[in-house]
Design a protein around this motif. Structure first.
Motif, mmCIF file in Angstrom:
data_model
loop_
_atom_site.group_PDB
_atom_site.id
_atom_site.type_symbol
_atom_site.label_atom_id
_atom_site.label_comp_id
_atom_site.label_asym_id
_atom_site.label_seq_id
_atom_site.Cartn_x
_atom_site.Cartn_y
_atom_site.Cartn_z
ATOM 1 N N VAL A 144 -5.552 5.235 -0.199
ATOM 2 C CA VAL A 144 -5.123 4.300 -1.233
ATOM 3 C C VAL A 144 -5.724 2.912 -0.953
ATOM 4 N N VAL A 190 -7.938 1.157 0.492
ATOM 5 C CA VAL A 190 -8.953 1.239 1.556
ATOM 6 C C VAL A 190 -8.421 2.230 2.593
ATOM 7 N N PRO A 191 -9.299 2.952 3.298
ATOM 8 C CA PRO A 191 -8.805 3.815 4.374
ATOM 9 C C PRO A 191 -8.121 2.936 5.434
ATOM 10 N N SER A 192 -6.943 3.315 5.857
ATOM 11 C CA SER A 192 -6.219 2.512 6.844
ATOM 12 C C SER A 192 -7.058 2.377 8.108
ATOM 13 N N ASN A 222 0.852 -1.186 0.000
ATOM 14 C CA ASN A 222 0.000 0.000 0.000
ATOM 15 C C ASN A 222 0.897 1.248 0.000
ATOM 16 N N ASP A 269 -3.322 8.713 2.248
ATOM 17 C CA ASP A 269 -3.200 7.667 3.264
ATOM 18 C C ASP A 269 -2.828 6.359 2.580
ATOM 19 N N ALA A 270 -1.537 6.037 2.656
ATOM 20 C CA ALA A 270 -1.043 4.777 2.080
ATOM 21 C C ALA A 270 -0.383 3.956 3.180
ATOM 22 N N MET A 271 -0.999 3.998 4.360
ATOM 23 C CA MET A 271 -0.398 3.247 5.476
ATOM 24 C C MET A 271 -0.667 1.755 5.332
HETATM 25 K K LIG Z 1 -4.679 2.970 2.801
#
Ligand SMILES: [K+]
Ligand SMILES: NC(=O)C1=CN([C@@H]2O[C@H](COP(=O)(O)OP(=O)(O)OC[C@H]3O[C@@H](n4cnc5c(N)ncnc54)[C@H](O)[C@@H]3O)[C@@H](O)[C@H]2O)[C@H](O)CC1
Length: 477
Positions: free
Chosen positions: A152, A154-156, A55, A120-122
């Motif tokens: 990105v 799904v929301p983390s 992600n 948000d790519a956590m």
């Molecule tokens: K994400």
């Protein structure tokens, strides 16, 4: 809508079709950048907040497609802890190309700054459970910031398999998700990005489908099913092959119900077979009680191999299905009675194209037309069909799959019995469509491996030792 587990299978099937994951990541990152362009003009400050999985890797790629923005890339954790090669390579590119990268060693040291957009790519589809640190702390910081938040995939904090939130999750204004919608996302905010995964990666069986079979380590005896093969009469090899195939496909226990007259012969094929003979030369109304009682004690029944088409036998099959409410694979001569019965049972029927027409099913020469026709007929029967051919078509009327493994060497007698047995074992733990698709895939792959090694001239029994590696690994393709 696609779950995280199914997405991983499709991803692996795409790789087997020659589309490596890094290529998908490039398309994903590009799609993320396109959404950023939609929500903010060039020159805007964009903070890409990245985890250590793929992600995060998607956002590393996105940075390269946003050169006309003021981009900052935050990595949560040390670069050495990046979990995949492709994410690590894309991170290395950012540092080599002198992007503004910041490594966050400690969540308390995290400074988001004052960006116009936060990406948000956590965490994506690889996340499990509630957010841990530093992600939990950083999610709260993102939610407090007055920025537009683009998540990105799904929301983390949102579980990509169930759509549920355990604890804190990033509150996203937009979600750019890949290939197909994920559970739990609100349609209004979601962009589904095509990342170049061909339809074939979903429709055709592939190595990714085997992910359904992962055996939990705490498996107890019985968790993979006890299978009853009902067959034999005029033919003895057929039930023995089906029973051995069920064992090779992972069943815990397999029993064969066959006429007493042939029990010794069936037993002779394999010492490990448990044979429960019934009186008479063939299945009839007279010995059906014995079979019915046995069937009730098993997780799935394989009906048909070698039963023959005597009128009394077909009448007994009809009576059996009238009362039975479990799961069964129906093969060979027994197929003819399926359209006539109104049964509570869950059936996976395995006709070849001639038998399908014998059932009143459709004829379609082109495999694409056949997928639609088989789906319609499965819906009409209210059972699952696995129609065997160069392209096997599996459908329950709702979901359809096509299998392309297998070769002309497999037209030899008995390969269908192996397929039916393997399907029976898988039917004990899988949805009928998945059981049929996996059995067809493994049976065909087993045949392909043999023909690759030794050429044609295979026996159906040759397939048996090749079933386990075809289902569980050691597959070199
Ligand atoms: K994400
Ligand atoms: N075809 C595709 O599906 C593609 C997807 N892409 C992107 O890849 C992610 C999935 O990547 P993956 O590496 O499997 O997982 P994540 O990045 O989501 O996270 C793994 C990482 O996170 C740690 N972790 C797990 N749970 C938690 C938690 N609760 N709290 C904190 N940390 C957690 C775990 O230890 C791992 O290190 C997908 O969503 C897409 O964005 C590809 O780019 C292209 C193809």
């Amino acid at each position: 809508m696609i779950t995280a587990d199914r997405m991983a299978a499709v991803d692996e099937n795409a790789a087997a079709l020659g589309i490596p994951r890094k290529q998908l990541m490039e398309s994903s990152g590009n799609a993320v950048a396109r959404v950023v362009r939609r929500v903010a003009d060039p020159g805007a400050a964009v903070a890409l907040v990245c985890g250590r999985g793929n992600n995060g890797g998607d956002a590393f790629v996105a940075a390269r497609f946003l050169d006309d923005y003021d981009v900052t890339v935050h990595l949560l954790g040390r670069p050495e802890s990046i979990g995949t090669d492709i994410a690590r390579e894309n991170w290395a590119t950012l540092t080599a190309a002198d992007y503004d990268t910041r490594v966050v060693h400690d969540s308390r040291a995290f400074e988001l700054g004052d960006p116009d957009v936060v990406v948000d790519a956590m965490l994506g589809t690889g996340a499990t459970g509630a957010l841990r640190q530093p992600e939990r702390h950083v999610a709260a910081a993102i939610n407090e910031a007055p920025a537009t938040v683009v998540a990105v995939d799904v929301p983390s904090g949102v579980d990509a398999d169930t759509g549920e939130v355990a604890g804190v999750a990033v509150a996203a204004d937009h979600v750019v998700t890949f290939h197909d919608a994920k559970p739990g996302l609100d349609d209004d905010e979601v962009t589904v990005a095509d990342i170049g995964i061909p339809e074939a990666a979903e429709l055709f069986t592939g190595p990714g489908d085997r992910r359904l079979l992962s055996r939990p380590s705490d498996a107890h005896k019985g968790a993979f099913g006890e299978i009853l093969v009902v067959g034999g009469g005029p033919y003895t090899g057929a039930p023995a092959l089906a029973a051995q195939a069920a064992m090779r496909a992972g069943a815990d226990l397999v029993r064969v119900a066959c006429p007493r007259a042939v029990a010794r012969e069936v037993q002779g094929f394999e010492e490990g077979l448990i044979v429960r003979p019934f009186d008479g030369e063939r299945l009839t109304g007279g010995n059906l009680g014995h079979v019915g009682r046995l069937a009730a004690d098993h997780d799935a029944v394989v009906f048909g191999p070698g039963l023959g088409d005597h009128e009394a036998t077909l009448a007994a099959v009809r009576d059996f299905l009238d009362d039975y409410d479990g799961r069964a694979v129906i093969d060979a001569d027994a197929l003819a009675v399926v359209p006539e019965v109104d049964t509570e049972a869950t059936l996976l029927c395995t006709p070849h194209q001639g038998e399908l027409r014998g059932m009143g099913g459709p004829r379609a020469d082109d495999w694409r037309d056949r997928v639609d026709a088989v789906a319609d007929f499965a819906a009409e029967l209210d059972h699952t069909l696995l129609v065997k051919g160069a392209y096997d078509v599996v459908s329950d009327g709702d979901r359809s799959r096509v299998n392309r493994t297998g070769n002309p060497g497999m037209t030899v007698g008995g390969t269908g019995d192996v397929l039916a047995g393997a399907a029976g074992a898988l039917l004990a733990t899988q949805a009928p469509v998945d059981a049929g698709a996996l059995a067809a895939y493994a049976n065909g792959l087993a045949g392909d491996r043999i023909v690759d090694r030794q050429g044609y001239g295979l026996l159906a029994s040759d397939l048996l030792p090749e079933l386990p590696p075809s289902l569980w690994g050691g597959v070199d393709e």
